[in-house]
Design a protein around this motif. Structure first.
Motif, PDB file in Angstrom:
ATOM      1  N   ASP A   1       6.151  -5.713   2.223  1.00 17.81           N
ATOM      2  CA  ASP A   1       8.107  -5.705   3.563  1.00 17.81           C
ATOM      3  C   ASP A   1       8.550  -4.630   2.541  1.00 17.81           C
ATOM      4  N   CYS A   2       9.021  -3.877   3.200  1.00 15.53           N
ATOM      5  CA  CYS A   2      10.586  -2.815   2.639  1.00 15.53           C
ATOM      6  C   CYS A   2      11.708  -4.054   2.623  1.00 15.53           C
ATOM      7  N   PRO A   3      12.512  -4.315   1.451  1.00 13.82           N
ATOM      8  CA  PRO A   3      13.359  -5.194   1.521  1.00 13.82           C
ATOM      9  C   PRO A   3      14.490  -4.275   1.738  1.00 13.82           C
ATOM     10  N   LYS A   4      14.259  -1.961   1.302  1.00 12.84           N
ATOM     11  CA  LYS A   4      15.626  -1.509   1.633  1.00 12.84           C
ATOM     12  C   LYS A   4      15.838  -1.857   3.482  1.00 12.84           C
ATOM     13  N   CYS A   5      14.723  -1.618   3.675  1.00 13.90           N
ATOM     14  CA  CYS A   5      14.816  -1.478   5.433  1.00 13.90           C
ATOM     15  C   CYS A   5      14.031  -2.102   5.968  1.00 13.90           C
ATOM     16  N   LEU A   6      13.401  -3.218   5.450  1.00 12.50           N
ATOM     17  CA  LEU A   6      12.964  -4.389   6.410  1.00 12.50           C
ATOM     18  C   LEU A   6      11.853  -3.964   7.517  1.00 12.50           C
TER      19      LEU A   6
ATOM     20  N   ARG B   1       3.817   1.604  -0.276  1.00 10.90           N
ATOM     21  CA  ARG B   1       4.799   3.106   0.352  1.00 10.90           C
ATOM     22  C   ARG B   1       5.086   2.804   1.725  1.00 10.90           C
ATOM     23  N   CYS B   2       6.343   2.903   1.603  1.00  5.56           N
ATOM     24  CA  CYS B   2       7.360   2.417   2.955  1.00  5.56           C
ATOM     25  C   CYS B   2       7.041   3.656   4.033  1.00  5.56           C
ATOM     26  N   ARG B   3       6.227   3.509   4.652  1.00  9.10           N
ATOM     27  CA  ARG B   3       6.180   5.027   6.070  1.00  9.10           C
ATOM     28  C   ARG B   3       8.205   5.373   6.687  1.00  9.10           C
ATOM     29  N   LYS B   4       8.597   4.710   6.409  1.00 16.25           N
ATOM     30  CA  LYS B   4      10.437   4.123   7.150  1.00 16.25           C
ATOM     31  C   LYS B   4      11.145   4.977   5.978  1.00 16.25           C
ATOM     32  N   CYS B   5      10.944   4.488   5.011  1.00 12.28           N
ATOM     33  CA  CYS B   5      12.077   5.073   4.658  1.00 12.28           C
ATOM     34  C   CYS B   5      11.620   5.666   2.880  1.00 12.28           C
ATOM     35  N   ASP B   6       9.872   5.674   3.021  1.00 15.41           N
ATOM     36  CA  ASP B   6       9.659   6.539   0.636  1.00 15.41           C
ATOM     37  C   ASP B   6       9.713   5.545   0.249  1.00 15.41           C
TER      38      ASP B   6
HETATM   39 ZN   LIG Z   1      11.342   0.990   4.599  1.00 15.61          ZN
END
Ligand SMILES: [Zn+2]
Length: 164
Positions: free
Chosen positions: A74-79, A60-65
């Motif tokens: 690595d989160c492809p949404k918020c990098l 789970r991305c801690r920045k964008c959930d």
């Molecule tokens: Zn993210």
């Protein structure tokens, strides 16, 4: 050699067929390639360590959930690369499944198997084999449990669904 290539060689002397959509000529290579993939797992090592402990992890991305399965580092949404590793409870609801009877050549040594997609309690969808003694027992939205198993005959650890 494929039957198509054999037929074509018999008829035309060449392994040339017509591509069904474009009608353009296609050359069928007579050599079969065997491929083995290697890929780096350093950033998702937690996933493999988890399997050894009987756990299946998502991230789970801690920045964008945003949640990921298979887990991503690595989160492809918020990098961002600030991921939380969360073990799945295993509780899921079957969305769809299909029995594979015509298998890819690398899966030809397995009996027919069922592949399903389930919506997991944690919000991700998981694609995995479904172990069930009788396919007629499969019901829409049936509850399934994701567990780790040893896949034979290779004996490697992976994950599969079983009815709850
Ligand atoms: Zn993210």
């Amino acid at each position: 050699m494929s039957d198509l290539a054999k037929k074509s060689i018999k008829e035309k002397g060449l392994p040339l067929i017509e591509e069904p959509k474009t009608k353009l000529p296609l050359y069928i290579s007579l050599r079969e390639l065997s491929l083995r993939y290697h890929f780096g797992t350093a950033k998702i090592q937690t996933f493999f360590e988890g399997l050894k402990e009987g756990k299946v992890y998502m991230t789970r991305c801690r920045k964008c959930d945003e949640k990921f399965f298979p887990p991503q580092a690595d989160c492809p949404k918020c990098l961002e690369s600030d991921m939380e590793w969360i073990p799945l409870s295993g509780e899921g609801e079957l969305l769809t499944c299909t029995m594979i009877t015509v298998k890819p050549s690398t899966f030809a040594h397995y009996d027919n198997y069922i592949v399903g997609i389930a919506q997991m309690k944690e919000g991700v969808r998981v694609l995995a084999w479904l172990q069930i003694d009788d396919p007629r027992k499969i019901k829409p939205k049936m509850k399934v449990r994701l567990t780790t198993v040893r896949r034979e005959p290779e004996h490697f650890i992976t994950y599969e669904f079983a009815p709850m």
